[in-house]
Design a protein around this motif. Structure first.
Motif, PDB file in Angstrom:
ATOM      1  N   ALA A 170       1.118 -11.803 -12.710  1.00  0.00           N
ATOM      2  CA  ALA A 170       0.830 -13.112 -12.097  1.00  0.00           C
ATOM      3  C   ALA A 170      -0.408 -13.070 -11.207  1.00  0.00           C
ATOM      4  CB  ALA A 170       2.033 -13.648 -11.322  1.00  0.00           C
ATOM      5  N   SER A 171      -1.292 -12.111 -11.435  1.00  0.00           N
ATOM      6  CA  SER A 171      -2.462 -11.907 -10.575  1.00  0.00           C
ATOM      7  C   SER A 171      -3.300 -13.173 -10.415  1.00  0.00           C
ATOM      8  CB  SER A 171      -3.338 -10.796 -11.170  1.00  0.00           C
ATOM      9  OG  SER A 171      -4.470 -10.574 -10.358  1.00  0.00           O
ATOM     10  N   GLY A 172      -3.361 -13.678  -9.179  1.00  0.00           N
ATOM     11  CA  GLY A 172      -4.256 -14.773  -8.846  1.00  0.00           C
ATOM     12  C   GLY A 172      -3.775 -16.168  -9.207  1.00  0.00           C
ATOM     13  N   ILE A 173      -2.573 -16.306  -9.806  1.00  0.00           N
ATOM     14  CA  ILE A 173      -2.153 -17.633 -10.243  1.00  0.00           C
ATOM     15  C   ILE A 173      -1.643 -18.475  -9.072  1.00  0.00           C
ATOM     16  CG2 ILE A 173      -1.519 -16.668 -12.489  1.00  0.00           C
ATOM     17  CD1 ILE A 173       1.437 -17.328 -11.789  1.00  0.00           C
ATOM     18  N   LEU A 174      -1.604 -19.790  -9.297  1.00  0.00           N
ATOM     19  CA  LEU A 174      -1.078 -20.717  -8.313  1.00  0.00           C
ATOM     20  C   LEU A 174       0.376 -21.032  -8.637  1.00  0.00           C
ATOM     21  CD1 LEU A 174      -4.111 -23.140  -8.100  1.00  0.00           C
ATOM     22  CD2 LEU A 174      -3.540 -21.274  -6.541  1.00  0.00           C
ATOM     23  N   TYR A 190      -3.826 -10.624  -5.516  1.00  0.00           N
ATOM     24  CA  TYR A 190      -3.714  -9.204  -5.154  1.00  0.00           C
ATOM     25  C   TYR A 190      -5.004  -8.834  -4.438  1.00  0.00           C
ATOM     26  CZ  TYR A 190       0.133  -8.506  -8.557  1.00  0.00           C
ATOM     27  OH  TYR A 190       1.307  -8.559  -9.254  1.00  0.00           O
ATOM     28  N   LEU A 191      -4.874  -8.301  -3.221  1.00  0.00           N
ATOM     29  CA  LEU A 191      -6.054  -7.897  -2.455  1.00  0.00           C
ATOM     30  C   LEU A 191      -6.503  -6.497  -2.852  1.00  0.00           C
ATOM     31  CD1 LEU A 191      -5.085  -9.057   1.159  1.00  0.00           C
ATOM     32  CD2 LEU A 191      -6.238 -10.360  -0.654  1.00  0.00           C
ATOM     33  N   ARG A 192      -7.790  -6.248  -2.765  1.00  0.00           N
ATOM     34  CA  ARG A 192      -8.281  -4.873  -2.884  1.00  0.00           C
ATOM     35  C   ARG A 192      -9.535  -4.733  -2.042  1.00  0.00           C
ATOM     36  NH1 ARG A 192      -9.959  -3.228  -8.931  1.00  0.00           N
ATOM     37  NH2 ARG A 192     -11.381  -1.736  -7.990  1.00  0.00           N
ATOM     38  N   LEU A 193      -9.923  -3.516  -1.801  1.00  0.00           N
ATOM     39  CA  LEU A 193     -11.115  -3.248  -0.994  1.00  0.00           C
ATOM     40  C   LEU A 193     -12.042  -2.379  -1.826  1.00  0.00           C
ATOM     41  CD1 LEU A 193     -12.244  -3.938   1.794  1.00  0.00           C
ATOM     42  CD2 LEU A 193     -11.100  -1.922   2.705  1.00  0.00           C
ATOM     43  N   ARG A 247      -4.789   0.477 -12.113  1.00  0.00           N
ATOM     44  CA  ARG A 247      -4.727   0.785 -10.688  1.00  0.00           C
ATOM     45  C   ARG A 247      -3.489   1.617 -10.396  1.00  0.00           C
ATOM     46  NH1 ARG A 247      -8.771   0.349  -7.377  1.00  0.00           N
ATOM     47  NH2 ARG A 247      -7.768  -0.837  -5.703  1.00  0.00           N
ATOM     48  N   THR A 248      -3.635   2.640  -9.551  1.00  0.00           N
ATOM     49  CA  THR A 248      -2.489   3.471  -9.175  1.00  0.00           C
ATOM     50  C   THR A 248      -1.466   2.640  -8.415  1.00  0.00           C
ATOM     51  OG1 THR A 248      -4.054   5.296  -8.965  1.00  0.00           O
ATOM     52  CG2 THR A 248      -1.829   5.656  -8.121  1.00  0.00           C
ATOM     53  N   LEU A 249      -1.959   1.888  -7.434  1.00  0.00           N
ATOM     54  CA  LEU A 249      -1.135   0.917  -6.714  1.00  0.00           C
ATOM     55  C   LEU A 249      -1.948  -0.360  -6.550  1.00  0.00           C
ATOM     56  CD1 LEU A 249       0.515   2.866  -3.719  1.00  0.00           C
ATOM     57  CD2 LEU A 249       1.610   2.159  -5.851  1.00  0.00           C
ATOM     58  N   ALA A 250      -1.249  -1.489  -6.534  1.00  0.00           N
ATOM     59  CA  ALA A 250      -1.899  -2.765  -6.240  1.00  0.00           C
ATOM     60  C   ALA A 250      -1.014  -3.526  -5.261  1.00  0.00           C
ATOM     61  CB  ALA A 250      -2.112  -3.581  -7.508  1.00  0.00           C
ATOM     62  N   VAL A 251      -1.660  -4.353  -4.422  1.00  0.00           N
ATOM     63  CA  VAL A 251      -0.956  -5.035  -3.339  1.00  0.00           C
ATOM     64  C   VAL A 251      -1.147  -6.545  -3.457  1.00  0.00           C
ATOM     65  CG1 VAL A 251      -0.712  -5.266  -0.837  1.00  0.00           C
ATOM     66  CG2 VAL A 251      -1.375  -3.049  -1.824  1.00  0.00           C
ATOM     67  N   ALA A 252      -0.051  -7.244  -3.774  1.00  0.00           N
ATOM     68  CA  ALA A 252      -0.094  -8.707  -3.779  1.00  0.00           C
ATOM     69  C   ALA A 252       0.314  -9.221  -2.404  1.00  0.00           C
ATOM     70  CB  ALA A 252       0.839  -9.268  -4.843  1.00  0.00           C
ATOM     71  N   VAL A 253      -0.434 -10.201  -1.914  1.00  0.00           N
ATOM     72  CA  VAL A 253      -0.107 -10.867  -0.657  1.00  0.00           C
ATOM     73  C   VAL A 253      -0.017 -12.349  -0.991  1.00  0.00           C
ATOM     74  CG1 VAL A 253      -0.828 -11.350   1.710  1.00  0.00           C
ATOM     75  CG2 VAL A 253      -1.293  -9.104   0.688  1.00  0.00           C
ATOM     76  N   GLU A 254       1.209 -12.889  -0.979  1.00  0.00           N
ATOM     77  CA  GLU A 254       1.477 -14.213  -1.515  1.00  0.00           C
ATOM     78  C   GLU A 254       1.833 -15.203  -0.410  1.00  0.00           C
ATOM     79  OE1 GLU A 254       4.491 -13.758  -4.679  1.00  0.00           O
ATOM     80  OE2 GLU A 254       4.133 -11.599  -4.468  1.00  0.00           O
ATOM     81  N   PRO A 255       0.911 -16.107  -0.063  1.00  0.00           N
ATOM     82  CA  PRO A 255       1.254 -17.136   0.917  1.00  0.00           C
ATOM     83  C   PRO A 255       2.217 -18.126   0.280  1.00  0.00           C
ATOM     84  CG  PRO A 255      -0.910 -17.585  -0.016  1.00  0.00           C
ATOM     85  CD  PRO A 255      -0.456 -16.267  -0.589  1.00  0.00           C
TER      86      PRO A 255
END
Length: 310
Positions: free
Chosen positions: A53-57, A162-165, A263-271
């Motif tokens: 669901a990466s980036g969906i609304l 999903y945020l990444r740096l 990606r080894t790990l990915a972090v979703a931050v969902e408002p």
């Protein structure tokens, strides 16, 4: 651009200064956001639909409805089950919908999608989203629902970035979440109550992402500054990426996964304006009368210059 090249349909690129973002026709998805050459969200290939669901609304509800069932005026409503592993209706009704272009400029795009009456959700609404790159080169997103039904419609909103740096491994970053309360959830991720954060559930002071693999937890009672709550991924050198959400979004779901492609790990931050299962619990749920609107804003910002010692 040809629809045939992209699984997610038309690609809407916005840019300003040294920042750009690409939003897709499918699901109004934030496919990528880059600032100063640094990728601040996870992305995916041309031939793919959004993994995880990466980036969906998410509309007219974020997260899950337990067993796809809820009750309206004393009658059980049965939504289509879209999360077969857990047996829930997940991530709203627009995940497989194409959004239409409403308006665009070099640094902004506005899209809309229609929610039609269907199994378990007998309401007619429009979801409008506006993505804009601001003066600082950061991304601001506004979501809004309007109810066209004669009856009041229960609604909530969310998003799933999903945020990444850049190319840093997520495991090596520090995650800070401003929630004073977390939601207890059962093994299928349906909330059963809440409690004050303590120990490992308290991420207000930051925690290394590596040991958090498999984390999937909602937080609320978010501390705000200037009307915004900020969840941040930071590197040891002081660079960071932040998801901010306004007070219309009093919940944030944090999801750390080891199944994101490449990606080894990915972090979703969902408002989220409401937590999982809000159609049953009523928590955070908004009942929109005919022609009424409900919405809010969130965004992604980057501080991408290492801190200078001294």
């Amino acid at each position: 651009m040809s629809h045939h090249t992209f699984a997610t349909g038309e690609q809407f690129r916005i840019e300003r200064g040294n920042s750009y973002a690409v939003i897709t026709e499918l699901a109004g998805c934030l496919r990528i956001f880059v600032k100063d050459g640094i990728q601040l969200t996870e992305s995916f290939n041309d031939g793919d639909i959004p993994p995880g669901a990466s980036g969906i609304l998410l509309a007219p509800w974020p997260n899950r409805v337990a067993n796809g069932k809820w009750t309206l005026d004393g009658k059980v409503q049965k939504l289509d089950i879209t999360e077969l592993t857990r047996g829930h209706a997940s991530h709203g009704l627009l995940r497989n919908t194409g959004y239409r272009l409403v308006d665009r400029s070099e640094d902004a795009v506005e899209l809309s999608a229609e929610i039609f009456p269907q199994h378990g959700y007998p309401f007619r609404l429009t979801h409008v989203v506006r993505y804009r790159i601001d003066e600082a080169g950061d991304l601001a997103v506004t979501q809004e629902l309007v109810n066209h039904s004669a009856a009041a419609a229960p609604v909530a909103l969310g998003a799933h970035p999903y945020l990444r740096l850049g190319d840093l491994e997520a495991a090596d970053l520090t995650l800070s979440v401003p929630g004073a309360t977390f939601l207890h959830a059962d093994e299928t991720l349906i909330p059963s109550g809440s409690a004050p954060v303590a120990g490992e559930t308290d991420l207000r002071g930051g925690a290394a992402v590596g040991p958090l693999r498999k984390l999937d937890r909602a937080y609320t009672d978010l501390a705000t500054a200037g009307g915004r709550a900020e969840t941040t991924l930071a590197s040891a050198d002081g660079r960071s990426v932040t998801l901010w959400q306004d007070e219309s979004f009093p919940y944030v779901q944090v999801f750390v996964t080891d199944t994101f492609p490449g990606r080894t790990l990915a972090v979703a931050v969902e408002p989220m304006t409401a937590p999982a299962n809000a159609l049953n619990s009523g928590d955070g749920l908004v009942w929109l009368e005919q022609s009424e609107r409900f919405g809010g804003s969130w965004g992604i910002s980057g501080r991408l210059h290492p801190a200078v010692a001294g």
